[in-house]
Design an enzyme around this catalytic site. Structure first.
Site, mmCIF file in Angstrom:
data_model
loop_
_atom_site.group_PDB
_atom_site.id
_atom_site.type_symbol
_atom_site.label_atom_id
_atom_site.label_comp_id
_atom_site.label_asym_id
_atom_site.label_seq_id
_atom_site.Cartn_x
_atom_site.Cartn_y
_atom_site.Cartn_z
ATOM 1 N N ASP A 1 11.936 0.882 -1.018
ATOM 2 C CA ASP A 1 12.643 2.070 -0.550
ATOM 3 C C ASP A 1 14.140 1.853 -0.783
ATOM 4 O O ASP A 1 14.630 0.732 -0.646
ATOM 5 C CB ASP A 1 12.360 2.294 0.937
ATOM 6 C CG ASP A 1 13.066 3.523 1.459
ATOM 7 O OD1 ASP A 1 12.864 4.601 0.886
ATOM 8 O OD2 ASP A 1 13.833 3.387 2.427
ATOM 9 N N CYS B 1 -14.314 -30.912 14.833
ATOM 10 C CA CYS B 1 -14.611 -30.555 13.452
ATOM 11 C C CYS B 1 -14.919 -29.075 13.356
ATOM 12 O O CYS B 1 -14.996 -28.367 14.360
ATOM 13 C CB CYS B 1 -15.790 -31.371 12.906
ATOM 14 S SG CYS B 1 -17.350 -30.996 13.723
ATOM 15 N N ASP C 1 9.409 5.013 7.001
ATOM 16 C CA ASP C 1 8.538 4.504 5.938
ATOM 17 C C ASP C 1 7.191 4.023 6.472
ATOM 18 O O ASP C 1 6.384 3.492 5.717
ATOM 19 C CB ASP C 1 9.224 3.344 5.202
ATOM 20 C CG ASP C 1 10.467 3.800 4.460
ATOM 21 O OD1 ASP C 1 10.439 4.905 3.903
ATOM 22 O OD2 ASP C 1 11.456 3.055 4.456
ATOM 23 N N CYS D 1 -17.779 -27.655 15.471
ATOM 24 C CA CYS D 1 -17.454 -27.347 16.873
ATOM 25 C C CYS D 1 -16.911 -25.918 16.972
ATOM 26 O O CYS D 1 -17.348 -25.122 17.811
ATOM 27 C CB CYS D 1 -16.408 -28.314 17.411
ATOM 28 S SG CYS D 1 -16.891 -30.041 17.419
ATOM 29 N N ASP E 1 12.096 0.316 5.841
ATOM 30 C CA ASP E 1 12.754 -0.037 7.098
ATOM 31 C C ASP E 1 11.846 0.034 8.320
ATOM 32 O O ASP E 1 12.278 -0.237 9.428
ATOM 33 C CB ASP E 1 14.001 0.829 7.314
ATOM 34 C CG ASP E 1 13.667 2.312 7.414
ATOM 35 O OD1 ASP E 1 12.475 2.650 7.574
ATOM 36 O OD2 ASP E 1 14.595 3.130 7.340
#
Length: 674
Positions: free
Chosen positions: A405, A18, A577, A21, A573
């Site tokens: 772009d 759970c 960029d 834990c 790309d």
């Protein structure tokens, strides 16, 4: 003193059941000296630790986890591997719980009920009690604590009653609760196995052997022993074992595992190939370039693993709540028992307290977010969309503005012939003149001639003047091709012209339409002249344009929109960029295939098609919608269920069925993303 660069380790953890834990392990690891960040994912059963290698070692983390009563196996268990053991225990529990329930409803044969219930408690339910005892030893509490207290109380009370000769027993409650919880865990394990299929499928794509060419002979070699530079032969129907570059031969490769596109890609000498892709037709030999962890497939697997083990910010509230939830439930159960003891017999008080313990188990709360992220990022990987993690996934759905772009994102990124003002002979002669040219425009003319199947000739004489064009003698005729406009002159007379442009991608306009339909403001940014930029923008149906922008100008454009209150995604790309991708609230990098650009963007699109941008944002929106649904129902379930159980309106058996159903519901709801 210079500190060492932080390192990262992923440790498989067994025994977690759970959110409590996971929270306990995470808190313990986080307090370890030298640990910079610790994160534990319940859905993937993995602890991720970033640490200073000069101060602490991974072995220390293993000791800390095992000290809490959980296991750290040498190898990560396969998803779903726990299902057979759960199924065996479930079969025993169901087979014995049914007759116990029948006898209990008839209030008959308590000794027989006892005999039938003992295997259910001490075999089928043994993992609950062992885990609960370990938690007590380490002064913590979790879901197993609640289950063990609930079923243990019902069983021990019934045992005392039976020994005393009374028939007021609750063996059926203990047996049926164990059976129902095991049913829930079995269904949950099966569903979680389906949720992790993406990684398993990626791993299965890696061939185990490669056919390495040595001394003219093809020798089958384990893929782990392949080294960069080895020449590898691949026949039709086989998978490419490692990344490389084709030396000879031609093939049609299915690269859908990388890009999500099902159409095969034609490959020739000099073209790159990637491990895991399928050779549909043709035989090739290629030189290995990237092997092991450097290969694209391995990078994808690693990125998906990291994403599936990550946590979205929206999950923090659930983490905090679940951390204190178990203790709160124990207090609520004690109050329920005490209050009912004033108004009803001991048995009634006990049953209502047991119902509170069972209904309140916070399983669904702990699974609400990580399972949805696991399925969402896995689905993205199948579609060629690599999402770094939960934070990127959550940010993507908040975006209201997208900057695209131009070059390589909206357009093809390379010059192409868009029109020939003349016949095929004009194009053939021009291509013959340009066949040795390194200029991008010349290459575009040669490519256009090849696509039309035109046979080029070897020039008898060839000269090139920078910025002016090409002159060549072909078949006794003087051919001149002028720059920058590509006019073609034959024997001194203008014979026609060839129009060349960086054409927009076929899907660009449709992708922009989808973005706008999603309510997003779309901008285009480029270093080109204003006139060129506006022409491309019109063709792609983009209203907002920024032209003449250098890399810093792109960053400034992102900052200006952010300053106006926009949440900005930038798609580029991943090379020039990179600054803008980093500045944006969400960076979407268009991968070139060999470069996944994991560092540049929050999301990497393995196929360089613009359609991946709206697709990735839509996937984020769907995933966040699922997470919110999961969190709502998990919180609502506990919030409504506890008072109903405390008021005595819910039997322990119904509580256990509802508790099991809640976890399965959360996982199944997440699987809708597939």
């Amino acid at each position: 003193m210079k500190t060492a660069a932080p390192e990262r380790v992923d440790l498989p953890v067994t025994g977690m059941t759970c959110a409590a834990c996971a929270r306990t392990i995470e808190r313990t690891l986080g307090k370890t000296p030298g640990v910079e960040r610790a994160s534990v994912n319940l859905a993937t059963a993995t602890a991720t630790v970033e640490y200073d290698p000069a101060r602490v070692r991974p072995g220390d983390f293993v000791g800390a986890i095992e000290g809490l009563g959980y296991g750290v196996p040498q190898e990560a268990p396969k998803q779903g591997s726990e299902e057979p053991a759960l199924l065996r225990r479930l079969v025993v529990a169901v087979a014995l719980a049914i007759p116990v329930m029948a006898l209990g409803m008839a209030h008959r044969l308590p000794w027989v009920q006892l005999v039938l219930t003992v295997p259910v408690i001490f075999y089928a339910g043994a993992p609950f009690y062992v885990a609960a005892w370990k938690a007590i030893i380490h002064r913590s509490a979790n879901m197993n604590t609640l289950i063990s207290l609930g079923t243990g109380a019902a069983f021990l009370y019934s045992l005392v009653q039976t020994v005393g000769g009374h028939h007021d027993v609750y063996y059926e409650a203990a047996a049926v609760i164990v059976a129902l919880i095991l049913l829930g865990r079995t269904l949950e394990a099966r569903a979680r196995g389906r949720a992790s299929e993406a990684i398993r499928r990626l791993i299965d794509l890696q061939p185990r052997v490669a056919r390495v060419v040595r001394d003219g002979q093809e020798i089958e070699t384990p893929v782990e022993q392949v080294r960069a530079g080895d020449v590898i032969a691949v026949r039709p129907g086989e998978r490419i074992p490692v990344d490389g570059v084709i030396r000879d031969g031609e093939a049609a490769l299915d690269e859908s595992m990388l890009t999500g596109e099902s159409l095969p890609v034609d490959k020739h000498a000099g073209d790159p190939v990637y491990g895991g892709t399928l050779n549909r037709s043709g035989a090739i030999r290629f030189a290995a370039t990237k092997v092991g962890r450097g290969a694209v497939l391995q990078q994808m697997i690693e990125l998906v693993k990291q994403a599936q083990g990550s946590r979205a910010p929206v999950a923090r509230l659930a983490d905090v709540v679940s951390g204190y939830f178990t203790v709160g439930v124990l207090i609520a159960a004690a109050i329920t028992f005490g209050v009912w003891l004033f108004f009803a017999p001991f048995a009634t008080a006990m049953v209502n307290a047991v119902a509170v313990l069972i209904i309140a188990c916070p399983c669904a709360l702990g699974l609400a977010t990580p399972v949805a992220i696991m399925v969402g990022t896995g689905r993205g990987a199948e579609r060629g969309i690599l999402i770094k993690g939960g934070e990127a996934l959550e940010m993507a759905h908040r975006i209201d503005t997208v900057i695209l772009d131009k070059t390589g994102t909206i357009t093809q990124g390379r010059p192409q012939v868009v029109r020939v003002n003349g016949d095929d002979e004009l194009l053939r002669l021009a291509a013959s003149a340009e066949r040795h040219s390194e200029h991008p425009l010349g290459k575009a003319i040669v490519e256009a001639a090849r696509e039309r199947g035109l046979a080029m000739e070897e020039p008898e004489r060839w000269t090139s003047e920078t910025g002016m064009g090409v002159r060549a003698r072909i078949g006794g005729r003087e051919i001149a091709i002028g720059r920058p406009g590509v006019t073609v002159t034959i024997d001194g007379l203008v014979a026609g012209s060839i129009e060349i442009a960086d054409a927009i991608k076929p899907e660009a306009a449709e992708a922009v339409r989808r973005l706008r339909a999603m309510g997003l403001e779309v901008w285009m940014i480029t270093g080109d002249r204003q006139e060129t930029a506006e022409a491309i923008a019109r063709e792609a149906a983009i209203d907002h344009v920024v032209a003449g922008a250098l890399p810093q100008g792109k960053v400034d454009a992102v900052k200006q929109l952010q300053a106006s209150g926009k949440r900005v995604a930038f798609a580029g790309d991943g090379v020039n960029d990179a600054p803008a991708l980093a500045q944006a609230d969400l960076g979407i990098a268009m991968a070139s295939g060999t470069d996944i650009a994991m560092e540049a963007g929050d999301i990497t699109l393995m196929r360089s098609t613009l359609s991946g941008v709206p697709e990735s944002i839509e996937l984020s929106r769907r995933t966040m919608r699922i997470i919110r649904q999961n969190l709502f129902w998990a919180f609502a379930y506990n919030t409504v269920g506890i008072p109903i159980a405390a008021l005595g309106l819910l039997s322990p058996m119904l509580a256990s069925a509802a508790m099991a159903l809640s976890s399965v519901t959360v996982v199944t709801n997440s699987l809708r993303l597939k």
